[in-house]
Design an enzyme around this catalytic site. Structure first.
Site, PDB file in Angstrom:
ATOM      1  N   GLY A  89      -0.578 110.917  -1.780  1.00 60.79           N
ATOM      2  CA  GLY A  89      -0.652 109.736  -2.633  1.00 60.79           C
ATOM      3  C   GLY A  89      -0.863 110.074  -4.103  1.00 60.79           C
ATOM      4  CG  HIS A  94      -4.938 115.301 -16.131  1.00 60.13           C
ATOM      5  ND1 HIS A  94      -4.775 115.707 -17.449  1.00 60.13           N
ATOM      6  CD2 HIS A  94      -6.283 115.298 -15.900  1.00 60.13           C
ATOM      7  CE1 HIS A  94      -5.972 115.943 -17.993  1.00 60.13           C
ATOM      8  NE2 HIS A  94      -6.916 115.698 -17.067  1.00 60.13           N
ATOM      9  CG  HIS A  96      -6.908 111.529 -10.849  1.00 63.17           C
ATOM     10  ND1 HIS A  96      -5.716 112.212 -10.999  1.00 63.17           N
ATOM     11  CD2 HIS A  96      -6.690 110.595  -9.892  1.00 63.17           C
ATOM     12  CE1 HIS A  96      -4.821 111.693 -10.161  1.00 63.17           C
ATOM     13  NE2 HIS A  96      -5.395 110.717  -9.474  1.00 63.17           N
TER      14      HIS A  96
END
Ligand code: AMP
Ligand code: ZN
Length: 110
Positions: A89, A94, A96
């Site tokens: 998903g 970047h 997170h």
């Protein structure tokens, strides 16, 4: 990284709704919240995903920020999620951490 939206949020060239910031980490509300509280915590340095982390200080900085944020917001029950790779998903490459809270969260996740 030039074309990374989260790098742009980290260097304030793209606006966000911030929750927390220090020299290493920034946290902001997710644009498309999946729970009443949905916060993203990111390192300011670009790192595509969890598998690419080579410096464990990054993870410490991120989870320290998670703790600070939930304490500040009086959130006792929450879920942290790190999607890694497209089929998990992950859509923004970047690193997170999602913080999800404010409703009963189903398990197992979909
Ligand atoms: P993931 O699918 O784990 O890569 O999570 C990416 C998250 O970033 C999604 O929940 C998106 O809704 C969120 N998102 C994408 N662009 C922005 C943005 N500009 N500001 C806040 N959240 C965003
Ligand atoms: Zn980036």
């Amino acid at each position: 990284m030039q074309d990374c939206i989260f790098c742009k949020i980290a260097n304030h060239t793209l606006p966000s709704n911030p929750v927390f910031e220090n020299d290493k980490v920034i946290a902001f509300y997710d644009l498309n919240p999946q729970a009443p509280v949905h916060i993203l915590v990111i390192p300011k340095i670009h790192c595509p995903s969890l598998i690419d982390v080579s410096d464990n200080n990054i993870m410490k900085d991120l989870f320290d920020a998670v703790q600070t944020i939930v304490k500040e917001q009086n959130i006792s029950d929450f879920r942290t999620v790190i999607n890694t790779g497209k089929s998990s998903g992950q859509t923004v490459f970047h690193l997170h951490i999602h913080i999800l809270a404010g409703r009963n969260l189903l398990w197992p996740p979909g």
